[in-house]
Design a protein around this motif. Structure first.
Motif, mmCIF file in Angstrom:
data_model
loop_
_atom_site.group_PDB
_atom_site.id
_atom_site.type_symbol
_atom_site.label_atom_id
_atom_site.label_comp_id
_atom_site.label_asym_id
_atom_site.label_seq_id
_atom_site.Cartn_x
_atom_site.Cartn_y
_atom_site.Cartn_z
ATOM 1 N N ARG A 117 -13.484 -0.309 9.013
ATOM 2 C CA ARG A 117 -11.971 -0.353 8.560
ATOM 3 C C ARG A 117 -11.511 -1.169 9.513
ATOM 4 O O ARG A 117 -10.051 -1.093 9.878
ATOM 5 C CB ARG A 117 -11.114 0.502 8.160
ATOM 6 C CG ARG A 117 -11.609 1.795 6.623
ATOM 7 C CD ARG A 117 -10.887 2.706 7.196
ATOM 8 N NE ARG A 117 -11.943 3.806 6.736
ATOM 9 C CZ ARG A 117 -10.835 5.025 6.018
ATOM 10 N NH1 ARG A 117 -9.298 5.232 6.073
ATOM 11 N NH2 ARG A 117 -11.838 6.172 6.794
ATOM 12 N N GLN A 118 -11.637 -1.709 10.531
ATOM 13 C CA GLN A 118 -11.282 -2.814 11.266
ATOM 14 C C GLN A 118 -10.537 -3.037 10.660
ATOM 15 O O GLN A 118 -10.144 -4.332 9.848
ATOM 16 C CB GLN A 118 -12.385 -3.806 12.134
ATOM 17 C CG GLN A 118 -11.305 -4.429 13.325
ATOM 18 C CD GLN A 118 -12.789 -4.859 13.833
ATOM 19 O OE1 GLN A 118 -14.167 -5.058 13.663
ATOM 20 N NE2 GLN A 118 -12.486 -6.142 14.930
ATOM 21 N N GLY A 119 -9.035 -3.083 11.554
ATOM 22 C CA GLY A 119 -7.460 -4.859 11.230
ATOM 23 C C GLY A 119 -6.871 -3.969 9.731
ATOM 24 O O GLY A 119 -6.044 -4.649 9.262
ATOM 25 N N TYR A 120 -7.585 -3.087 8.715
ATOM 26 C CA TYR A 120 -7.103 -2.287 7.772
ATOM 27 C C TYR A 120 -5.591 -1.488 8.492
ATOM 28 O O TYR A 120 -5.104 -0.424 8.683
ATOM 29 C CB TYR A 120 -7.540 -1.156 7.234
ATOM 30 C CG TYR A 120 -7.152 -1.476 5.593
ATOM 31 C CD1 TYR A 120 -6.638 0.056 5.821
ATOM 32 C CD2 TYR A 120 -7.457 -2.060 4.727
ATOM 33 C CE1 TYR A 120 -6.018 0.384 3.951
ATOM 34 C CE2 TYR A 120 -6.884 -2.107 3.122
ATOM 35 C CZ TYR A 120 -6.468 -1.067 2.940
ATOM 36 O OH TYR A 120 -5.713 -0.439 2.457
ATOM 37 N N ALA A 121 -4.466 -1.969 8.192
ATOM 38 C CA ALA A 121 -3.020 -1.627 7.744
ATOM 39 C C ALA A 121 -2.188 -0.154 7.678
ATOM 40 O O ALA A 121 -1.743 0.018 8.151
ATOM 41 C CB ALA A 121 -2.262 -2.721 7.951
ATOM 42 N N TYR A 157 -6.465 3.751 1.887
ATOM 43 C CA TYR A 157 -7.657 3.451 2.510
ATOM 44 C C TYR A 157 -9.287 3.078 1.920
ATOM 45 O O TYR A 157 -9.861 3.924 1.468
ATOM 46 C CB TYR A 157 -7.621 4.297 3.707
ATOM 47 C CG TYR A 157 -6.766 4.348 4.454
ATOM 48 C CD1 TYR A 157 -6.533 3.147 5.692
ATOM 49 C CD2 TYR A 157 -5.924 5.284 4.907
ATOM 50 C CE1 TYR A 157 -6.069 2.877 7.036
ATOM 51 C CE2 TYR A 157 -5.395 5.194 5.689
ATOM 52 C CZ TYR A 157 -4.876 4.404 6.293
ATOM 53 O OH TYR A 157 -4.030 4.176 7.255
ATOM 54 N N ASP A 161 -0.605 4.385 0.738
ATOM 55 C CA ASP A 161 -1.592 4.477 1.304
ATOM 56 C C ASP A 161 -2.098 4.827 1.652
ATOM 57 O O ASP A 161 -3.791 5.766 2.182
ATOM 58 C CB ASP A 161 -0.444 5.880 2.259
ATOM 59 C CG ASP A 161 -1.249 5.563 4.280
ATOM 60 O OD1 ASP A 161 -1.884 4.620 4.420
ATOM 61 O OD2 ASP A 161 -0.578 6.058 4.763
ATOM 62 N N ASN A 181 0.865 -1.340 -0.008
ATOM 63 C CA ASN A 181 0.087 0.502 0.314
ATOM 64 C C ASN A 181 0.942 0.660 -0.284
ATOM 65 O O ASN A 181 0.332 2.340 1.024
ATOM 66 C CB ASN A 181 -0.710 -0.214 1.031
ATOM 67 C CG ASN A 181 -2.290 1.077 1.132
ATOM 68 O OD1 ASN A 181 -2.353 1.937 0.255
ATOM 69 N ND2 ASN A 181 -2.783 1.176 2.214
ATOM 70 N N ARG A 210 0.085 1.459 5.044
ATOM 71 C CA ARG A 210 1.262 0.799 4.671
ATOM 72 C C ARG A 210 1.621 0.583 5.509
ATOM 73 O O ARG A 210 1.719 0.539 6.879
ATOM 74 C CB ARG A 210 2.327 2.640 4.239
ATOM 75 C CG ARG A 210 3.064 2.377 3.806
ATOM 76 C CD ARG A 210 3.755 3.294 2.995
ATOM 77 N NE ARG A 210 3.196 5.088 2.726
ATOM 78 C CZ ARG A 210 2.965 5.938 3.017
ATOM 79 N NH1 ARG A 210 3.388 6.964 3.940
ATOM 80 N NH2 ARG A 210 2.376 7.133 2.219
ATOM 81 N N THR A 211 2.538 -0.626 4.965
ATOM 82 C CA THR A 211 3.096 -1.286 5.316
ATOM 83 C C THR A 211 4.491 -1.656 4.716
ATOM 84 O O THR A 211 4.939 -1.763 3.901
ATOM 85 C CB THR A 211 2.233 -2.504 5.922
ATOM 86 O OG1 THR A 211 2.311 -3.075 4.566
ATOM 87 C CG2 THR A 211 2.246 -2.307 7.480
ATOM 88 N N TYR A 248 8.447 -4.196 4.694
ATOM 89 C CA TYR A 248 8.788 -5.495 5.031
ATOM 90 C C TYR A 248 10.116 -6.041 4.316
ATOM 91 O O TYR A 248 10.412 -5.346 3.884
ATOM 92 C CB TYR A 248 7.592 -7.203 5.071
ATOM 93 C CG TYR A 248 7.571 -7.166 3.466
ATOM 94 C CD1 TYR A 248 7.877 -7.514 1.937
ATOM 95 C CD2 TYR A 248 6.392 -6.209 2.741
ATOM 96 C CE1 TYR A 248 7.928 -8.438 1.492
ATOM 97 C CE2 TYR A 248 6.292 -6.241 1.570
ATOM 98 C CZ TYR A 248 6.764 -7.427 0.943
ATOM 99 O OH TYR A 248 6.757 -7.196 -0.820
#
Length: 80
Positions: free
Chosen positions: A63-67, A49, A47, A44, A69-70, A72
Motif C-alpha cells: 500500500r505504499q503511497g496510498y493516502a 484501503y 477511508d 476516499n 482519506r484526504t 482539499y
C-alpha cells in the motif's frame, strides 16, 4: 513457460487475486462570478484501503503511497 511464470508468481504474491473495493469521492462547488469558482471536497470518504499484496505494483509493502482519506479546497479563476 506459463507454469514457470506461475511458480515464480506464487513465491512472490501472497494471494493471486485481490478483492474489489470501492472508494467514494465528494465535491461541492459554487460559481461566484462567470470567472470565479470555489470548491471543497473529500477523496476516499469512507477511508477504504485496497488489499495489502506483497510485491504488487505498489511496491513490496503493498500500500505504499496510498493516502487514505484526504481533504482539499480550491478555486478556479479565469483571467481574460
Amino acid at each position: 513457460m506459463i507454469n514457470e511464470q506461475r511458480a515464480i508468481a506464487d513465491q512472490i504474491i501472497d494471494v493471486p487475486y485481490v478483492k474489489a473495493y470501492r472508494n467514494h469521492d465528494i465535491q461541492v462547488g459554487y460559481q461566484w462570478l462567470e470567472s470565479l469558482r470555489t470548491y471543497i471536497g473529500i477523496r476516499n470518504l469512507t477511508d477504504e484501503y485496497p488489499d495489502k499484496v506483497r510485491a504488487s505494483l505498489n511496491g513490496f509493502s503493498g500500500r505504499q503511497g496510498y493516502a487514505g482519506r484526504t481533504y482539499y479546497i480550491g478555486f478556479n479563476w479565469q483571467l481574460d
